[in-house]
Design a protein around this motif. Structure first.
Motif, PDB file in Angstrom:
ATOM      1  N   LEU A 117     -35.329 -69.262 -20.418  1.00 50.26           N
ATOM      2  CA  LEU A 117     -34.748 -68.179 -19.377  1.00 50.26           C
ATOM      3  C   LEU A 117     -33.426 -68.296 -19.263  1.00 50.26           C
ATOM      4  N   ARG A 118     -32.731 -69.305 -19.540  1.00 55.12           N
ATOM      5  CA  ARG A 118     -31.169 -69.367 -19.561  1.00 55.12           C
ATOM      6  C   ARG A 118     -30.838 -69.574 -20.743  1.00 55.12           C
ATOM      7  N   PRO A 119     -30.521 -68.497 -21.459  1.00 55.94           N
ATOM      8  CA  PRO A 119     -29.951 -68.569 -22.928  1.00 55.94           C
ATOM      9  C   PRO A 119     -29.117 -69.589 -23.202  1.00 55.94           C
ATOM     10  N   HIS A 174     -24.547 -66.493 -30.634  1.00 59.07           N
ATOM     11  CA  HIS A 174     -25.178 -65.280 -30.498  1.00 59.07           C
ATOM     12  C   HIS A 174     -25.254 -64.780 -28.923  1.00 59.07           C
ATOM     13  N   THR A 175     -24.777 -65.598 -27.987  1.00 63.26           N
ATOM     14  CA  THR A 175     -24.824 -65.453 -26.659  1.00 63.26           C
ATOM     15  C   THR A 175     -23.391 -65.564 -25.967  1.00 63.26           C
ATOM     16  N   VAL A 176     -22.445 -65.638 -26.765  1.00 61.41           N
ATOM     17  CA  VAL A 176     -21.258 -65.953 -26.080  1.00 61.41           C
ATOM     18  C   VAL A 176     -20.725 -64.673 -25.130  1.00 61.41           C
ATOM     19  N   LEU A 177     -20.950 -63.500 -25.645  1.00 59.40           N
ATOM     20  CA  LEU A 177     -20.511 -62.348 -25.108  1.00 59.40           C
ATOM     21  C   LEU A 177     -21.327 -62.163 -23.870  1.00 59.40           C
ATOM     22  N   LEU A 178     -22.663 -62.528 -23.701  1.00 56.26           N
ATOM     23  CA  LEU A 178     -23.524 -62.481 -22.436  1.00 56.26           C
ATOM     24  C   LEU A 178     -22.506 -63.259 -21.375  1.00 56.26           C
ATOM     25  N   TRP A 179     -22.474 -64.578 -21.975  1.00 59.42           N
ATOM     26  CA  TRP A 179     -22.110 -65.858 -20.994  1.00 59.42           C
ATOM     27  C   TRP A 179     -20.536 -65.103 -20.632  1.00 59.42           C
ATOM     28  N   THR A 202     -19.510 -62.393 -19.964  1.00 62.22           N
ATOM     29  CA  THR A 202     -19.366 -61.050 -19.214  1.00 62.22           C
ATOM     30  C   THR A 202     -18.709 -61.074 -17.814  1.00 62.22           C
ATOM     31  N   PRO A 203     -19.028 -62.010 -17.003  1.00 63.20           N
ATOM     32  CA  PRO A 203     -18.267 -62.016 -15.696  1.00 63.20           C
ATOM     33  C   PRO A 203     -16.834 -62.123 -16.000  1.00 63.20           C
ATOM     34  N   PHE A 247     -15.339 -58.839 -17.417  1.00 62.03           N
ATOM     35  CA  PHE A 247     -15.138 -57.650 -16.649  1.00 62.03           C
ATOM     36  C   PHE A 247     -14.053 -57.867 -15.582  1.00 62.03           C
ATOM     37  N   LEU A 248     -14.343 -59.342 -14.899  1.00 65.17           N
ATOM     38  CA  LEU A 248     -13.302 -59.482 -13.724  1.00 65.17           C
ATOM     39  C   LEU A 248     -11.983 -59.341 -14.385  1.00 65.17           C
TER      40      LEU A 248
END
Lengths: 186, 155, 660
Positions: free
Chosen positions: B95-97, B102-107, B109-110, B113-114
């Motif tokens: 549940l915690r990728p 493949h997930t670098v963009l996801l992580w 994100t904060p 954007f900030l």
């Protein structure tokens, strides 16, 4: 960098449109994929693909008169085999059964894993619907299934000539899938 | 799709045993049980919809709950237990990728954007400052206007 | 007959909505006063037609008309009347009719209460709302007709999911839709402003009540949904980061940002372009939620039975509305001259920080929800993004947000000094620190819950400071200050109350961080120790409900041999649909919940039947929902402020070129 030219500012104002457009295209592709089956948010690939099946040894199903099997029996058979996890209480297994029988008649070695089942129920299921299995092991506690990464029954795996997992399907094997399956098992 | 969901519903329905689980799934040692539960909350119940194995009635979830507790009781670390399940069920079970290409963009994100927001604000302010409008003291007119909007209502 | 009338009413509504979307806008563009004046009557007529359609649907459900396939699929004669009626919107088709009804009501409200609006602005807003109605009415009529007949009619319906036979869930969709659709109005105002190419204080003043109302309803809707998940799903949790929960959280976050930035537009005429963008975003995210829930691209406990053909239709609608609005934004936003300078440390600056953090959280939730879908599409990889990710990624953004929340309202407009504000908050900070230390060392709380208690306290004390400060406490006598506090504008009270509500909810979250539970198997008569109480299972009995049978356990909770509570958790079996639901027993004293769930019954080791029970002790759980009620209450109180409610007459002057 000290000032933004009007054109740069303009570009920024187009950003929401660009993001929304890209997301829209993505959703469009997903919906297309949902319709033709190529995009399935539930179709999770097995972690086993391209790897050897885990080590295991199953006892036989009491009174079924079929040899049990272990990991070694999947290697060096000289041809691809189908491993099928099933149970007598599983309704979709009944849907899939005729396809297993057909493969059996065509000479494909189908190895069954009887998952969380009572031996008597399993035996009467096979009597009623026919026995497609060359070998049959009992996985009463469901532990071997976890080793394989099984989601639930029915679930099937094709083990290639080299003894590696080539294909996995979570759910019943349907008549439409047979041509592809025959090709994999050839 | 509908048929698939129907089939999955059937899969979920059987074999209908426990609803909320079994006392034997809990470890005696509260510290170990707490660890097992924390690990379980990281693992997705694969046949459910967005639930962890700790929050599911499905048979597979129960099997995995037992498995996690056996591993923890046998002295495996939390990471080892997660790895054990990850190896068998793949990325989807976590549940915690895991952080990866493949997930670098996801992580990110904060931070993206900030950071992006801050840069945009600074740039906008600089441009505004360059055009040079007004000072930052409230003018009498602005004060009167704010008083009209915020003060007590006129009698 | 009635269903055909309903169907006809919806077709009529579509025709009226079509006129509503063309005529007033045409009038505004050609400065034709008579065409512009056609807006309000058309909006009212549309509302009447949609209401007639919805009433027909209710009628079909109330009379259990099994010739209507929607009734067959979702209702049953054995259901209590209230759930027959709520069944009308407990399914895809009916809920779309409700959605359109709420939209038509909003249209009518703009028509009825918008007399003070400049007529061109009102005409454009009504036209945009009409366009949205046209899209969704044609969606209903083309793909989701709730009045389709079946022949021959079956003897009875197939029932409704028993999980949905619940008063909380019956009220959940109407509240959510009031929220989502409320943002349709702010969206329409934003589009109208883009067409006009101007945004001014009067515009901000008009957008504010709508964004307040939408946000308050959405808060109630989300709170109710979370409460339902808490007592009905029986897992003791209240928020699961389920994609559908996230879909409602996204417009809530964007809407909260809009709520604040609209204040800046109204009072200081700054942040105009940004506020317009937020208004577009809030509705875009509402629509995105609708798309995700109904198209089948997501899988969730709450998703409607999905159909890709419907998904394509909604996607096309979304494309028209969202891409159209964003394109208009890109073309027209440069026309809006930036105005209203302010120093970084100022009320405006505080609201910019609030917006930045709220939007970053919103982005994290959005990306986290959609990432698995897009990764699967683009890379063919399946991953899960669940609660551990969302908790970890949103917390560092939420912490500074709630910390700054107490100080923001104390800052002066345009340019403020930070130090005096912090001085005024010293007592709130000391209180928070005290709570933190008490929780850690006396209450034995882990760090995160203790931090949560401290922040909750900080917010509540900060809100109190805001009110006391405005009342002039310290500068004037107590009696005088109290009188002044009573005279403060309701908007000021509303803001402080809503901020305190966030603090109350944070307290609830912190309390839930210390929740404990115990799983036991008890034979009747046996008891167990848990959470300082003795829990005795008296027995498990059969129970007959109106359309279900149940097994019901009786648990007596004792302290020092004295009975504190009797709890009766049960399991219901619904023969129609063959489903089982878990009914939790919850006993609350307002500050903590005792929560019991009945599990399986089985033969114990000594051969006697034993029942598996899961017992929870949830400290401060009620505050989660009390907090959201307080937030909505604060929003509602602001709405009753005369100066928020009544349109700015100043706009008329401004429209004619006179100074505002």
């Amino acid at each position: 960098m000290s000032t933004m030219s009007p054109s740069r500012r303009r570009v920024l104002l187009y950003a929401p449109l660009a993001v929304a457009g890209a997301a829209g295209l993505g959703f469009w592709a997903m919906l297309r994929g949902l319709q033709d089956g190529s995009f399935n948010p539930r179709g999770v690939p097995s972690a086993l693909i391209g790897r050897a099946p885990p080590d295991f040894a199953l006892p036989e199903v009491e009174g079924a008169n079929l040899p049990a099997f272990a990991a070694g029996d999947l290697r060096g058979t000289g041809r691809p085999v189908l491993v099928n996890f099933w149970a007598s209480w599983c309704v979709p297994c009944i849907i899939e059964h005729p396809q297993l029988m057909a493969l059996h008649r065509e000479g494909v070695p189908v190895l069954g894993v009887n998952y969380k089942d009572r031996p008597a129920d399993a035996r009467s299921f096979l009597q009623r619907h026919g026995n497609p299995f060359a070998r049959l092991g009992a996985d009463q506690p469901g532990r071997v299934a976890i080793e394989w990464g099984v989601y639930g029954v029915p679930e099937s795996y094709v083990i290639g000539r080299d003894g590696l997992v080539k294909w996995r399907w979570a759910g019943p094997i349907t008549a439409e899938m047979m041509p592809e399956l025959r090709r994999l098992l050839a | 799709m509908t048929r698939l969901l129907l089939l999955l519903a059937l899969l979920l329905a059987a074999p209908a045993h426990a609803q909320i689980g079994d006392t034997t799934y809990r470890l005696e040692d509260p510290a170990l049980e707490a660890r097992a539960r924390a690990v379980g909350r990281e693992l997705r119940c694969l046949v459910c919809q967005n639930q962890s194995i700790e929050d599911s009635d499905a048979s597979l979830a129960r099997d995995l709950r037992i498995l996690v507790r056996e591993q923890i009781a046998a002295g495996a670390s939390d990471e080892e237990t997660l790895r054990f399940v990850h190896q068998r069920y793949g990325d989807f079970v976590l549940l915690r990728p895991p952080v990866g290409i493949h997930t670098v963009l996801l992580w990110a994100t904060p931070v993206l954007f900030l950071g992006g927001g801050l840069i945009a604000i600074v740039l906008t302010r600089r441009r505004r400052a360059a055009t040079g409008i007004g000072d930052t003291e409230l003018s009498a007119e602005e004060k009167a206007r704010l008083a009209r909007l915020e003060g007590p209502p006129p009698p | 007959m009635i269903p055909e009338l309903g169907h006809f009413a919806l077709i009529l509504a579509l025709m009226v909505a079509l006129s509503q979307s063309i005529l007033p806008l045409w009038g505004a563009q050609t400065r034709d006063a008579r065409l512009m004046e056609s807006g309000p009557p058309l909006a009212l007529a549309q509302m009447v037609a949609v209401a007639a359609g919805f009433a027909s649907l209710l009628w079909a459900f109330a009379t259990n008309d099994t010739t209507v396939s929607n009734v067959v699929a979702n209702s049953h004669s054995a259901k209590p009347m209230i759930f027959k009626l709520s069944g009308a919107w407990g399914n895809h088709e009916g809920s779309m009719v409700l959605w359109v009804l709420v939209l038509a009501l909003c249209s009518a409200a703009v028509a009825a209460f918008g007399r003070d609006l400049p007529s061109a602005l009102r005409a454009r807003v009504l036209s945009v709302l009409g366009m949205i109605s046209v899209g969704f009415l044609s969606f209903i009529l083309a793909t989701s007709n709730p009045f389709d007949r079946v022949w021959p009619p079956p003897l009875d319906g197939q029932g409704l999911n028993p999980l949905l036979q619940d008063i909380g869930l019956a009220m959940h969709p109407p509240l959510l839709y009031l929220g989502y659709v409320g943002y349709a109005v702010t969206f329409a105002f934003a589009v109208a402003a883009l067409i006009e190419g101007r945004v001014d204080a009067a515009w901000g003043r008009w957008v504010r009540p709508w964004s307040l109302a939408a946000w308050s309803f959405l808060t109630l809707g989300i709170g109710l949904g979370s409460w339902w998940a808490y007592y009905e799903l029986g897992w003791g949790g209240y928020w699961f980061w389920d994609p559908v929960e996230n879909a409602s959280l996204l417009p809530w976050l964007a809407g909260a940002a809009l709520l604040h930035s609209a204040i800046v537009v109204e009072k200081r005429e700054a942040l105009k372009i940004w506020t317009v963008l937020l208004a577009l975003l809030a509705f875009a995210l509402s629509l995105l939620g609708t798309f995700l829930v109904r198209s089948g691209v997501l899988n969730s406990v709450h998703a409607f039975a999905s159909d890709p053909a419907r998904g394509v239709f909604i996607l096309v609608l979304l494309g028209i509305y969202i891409a159209g609005a964003f394109a208009l934004f890109a073309f027209r936003a440069p026309a809006m001259a930036p105005q209203g300078v302010f120093a970084p440390v100022s009320r405006e600056g505080g609201i910019v920080l609030n917006n930045l953090l709220l939007c970053s959280i919103c982005a994290v939730v959005l990306v986290g929800t959609l990432y698995p879908l897009f990764l699967d599409l683009l890379a063919g990889r399946m991953i899960s993004v669940g609660p551990p990710f969302f908790n970890l990624a949103t917390l560092p953004l939420a912490l500074p947000l709630v910390m700054a929340m107490a100080a923001g309202p104390l800052l002066a407009w345009k340019r403020a000094a930070l130090w005096p504000v912090l001085q005024r908050l010293w007592w709130a900070a000391s209180l928070a620190l005290l709570v933190f230390l008490l929780a850690m060392f006396l209450g034995g709380a882990p760090v995160m819950p203790a931090l949560g208690f401290a922040i909750g306290m900080w917010l509540i004390a900060g809100a109190a400071t805001d009110i006391l400060d405005r009342a002039g406490l310290g500068r004037t006598g107590i009696g005088n200050a109290l009188r002044r506090a009573r005279g403060l504008p309701r908007a000021a009270w509303g803001a402080a109350i809503a901020h305190a509500g966030v603090g109350v909810t944070v307290l609830g979250m912190a309390g839930m961080g210390m929740a404990t539970d115990k799983l036991v198997a008890l034979t009747p008569g046996a008891s167990t120790e848990f959470a300082g109480y003795e829990w005795r299972l008296d027995g498990v009995r059969d129970f007959q409900g109106p359309n279900y049978t149940a097994r019901r356990a009786t648990i007596t909770v004792l302290r020092d041999g004295r009975v504190v509570q009797v709890m009766e958790p049960s399991k219901r079996f619904f023969p129609i649909g063959r489903t089982t639901t878990t009914e939790t027993a919850i006993r609350t004293n307002g500050l903590r919940d005792l929560y019991a769930v009945l599990g399986e019954e089985r033969d114990g080791p000594d051969g006697r039947r034993e029942a598996v029970l899961r017992l929870h002790n949830n400290p401060l759980a009620p505050l989660l929902w009390i907090g959201s009620l307080i937030m909505a209450l604060g929003g509602g109180l602001s709405l009753t402020d005369r100066r928020v409610r009544v349109a700015a007459p100043a706009r008329r002057g401004a429209a004619q070129g006179a100074p505002a």
